[in-house]
Scaffold this motif. Structure first.
Motif, PDB file in Angstrom:
ATOM      1  N   SER A   2       0.844  -1.199   0.000  1.00  0.00           N
ATOM      2  CA  SER A   2       0.000   0.000   0.000  1.00  0.00           C
ATOM      3  C   SER A   2       0.881   1.251   0.000  1.00  0.00           C
ATOM      4  O   SER A   2       2.079   1.202   0.316  1.00  0.00           O
ATOM      5  CB  SER A   2      -0.905   0.006   1.232  1.00  0.00           C
ATOM      6  N   GLU A  70      -0.509  14.599   3.970  1.00  0.00           N
ATOM      7  CA  GLU A  70      -1.459  15.580   3.420  1.00  0.00           C
ATOM      8  C   GLU A  70      -0.916  16.199   2.130  1.00  0.00           C
ATOM      9  O   GLU A  70      -1.663  16.410   1.180  1.00  0.00           O
ATOM     10  CB  GLU A  70      -1.786  16.660   4.455  1.00  0.00           C
ATOM     11  N   LYS A  73      -1.252  13.738  -0.716  1.00  0.00           N
ATOM     12  CA  LYS A  73      -2.647  13.651  -1.176  1.00  0.00           C
ATOM     13  C   LYS A  73      -2.952  14.707  -2.219  1.00  0.00           C
ATOM     14  O   LYS A  73      -3.737  14.480  -3.146  1.00  0.00           O
ATOM     15  CB  LYS A  73      -3.605  13.770   0.002  1.00  0.00           C
ATOM     16  N   SER A  78      -3.150   8.274  -2.809  1.00  0.00           N
ATOM     17  CA  SER A  78      -4.230   7.865  -1.921  1.00  0.00           C
ATOM     18  C   SER A  78      -3.682   7.029  -0.776  1.00  0.00           C
ATOM     19  O   SER A  78      -2.849   6.146  -0.961  1.00  0.00           O
ATOM     20  CB  SER A  78      -5.260   7.042  -2.700  1.00  0.00           C
ATOM     21  N   PHE A  79      -4.165   7.312   0.428  1.00  0.00           N
ATOM     22  CA  PHE A  79      -3.799   6.538   1.608  1.00  0.00           C
ATOM     23  C   PHE A  79      -5.022   5.829   2.179  1.00  0.00           C
ATOM     24  O   PHE A  79      -5.010   5.405   3.319  1.00  0.00           O
ATOM     25  CB  PHE A  79      -3.170   7.451   2.663  1.00  0.00           C
ATOM     26  N   ASP A  80      -6.074   5.696   1.383  1.00  0.00           N
ATOM     27  CA  ASP A  80      -7.332   5.070   1.814  1.00  0.00           C
ATOM     28  C   ASP A  80      -7.421   3.641   1.301  1.00  0.00           C
ATOM     29  O   ASP A  80      -8.415   3.253   0.715  1.00  0.00           O
ATOM     30  CB  ASP A  80      -8.520   5.876   1.292  1.00  0.00           C
ATOM     31  N   GLU A  81      -6.411   2.848   1.524  1.00  0.00           N
ATOM     32  CA  GLU A  81      -6.384   1.494   0.965  1.00  0.00           C
ATOM     33  C   GLU A  81      -6.766   0.478   1.998  1.00  0.00           C
ATOM     34  O   GLU A  81      -6.614   0.583   3.137  1.00  0.00           O
ATOM     35  CB  GLU A  81      -4.985   1.198   0.412  1.00  0.00           C
TER      36      GLU A  81
END
Length: 81
Positions: A2, A70, A73, A78-81
């Motif tokens: 990720s 931040e 982003k 993306s860090f929403d994995e």
């Protein structure tokens, strides 16, 4: 792997720290090894790893582990994995 794992690995490698050390307190002012040379190495490795190119303002404002997420982003990482 990720993006968060990749990001953490970069910090662990550059600063020779454990993942548990990577938190809101991991900042330019509080990390002895985070000098101007290390800062530019960090920026270069992040640009290469995430295939981005930081604007000068973002390089200057990149002062902490959390702030870096931040900023990345803003470049579509993306860090929403």
């Amino acid at each position: 792997m990720s993006n968060l794992e990749r990001y953490n690995n970069i910090f662990k490698d550059i600063f020779q720290v454990k993942e548990i050390d990577l938190n809101k307190d991991f900042q330019f002012q509080t990390v002895e090894k985070w000098d101007s040379i290390t800062h530019m190495s960090l920026i270069t490795i992040l640009e290469d790893s995430f295939d981005i190119f930081f604007e000068t303002e973002d390089i200057l404002n990149y002062g902490s582990y959390e702030n870096g997420i931040e900023i990345l982003k803003k470049y579509g990482v993306s860090f929403d994995e």
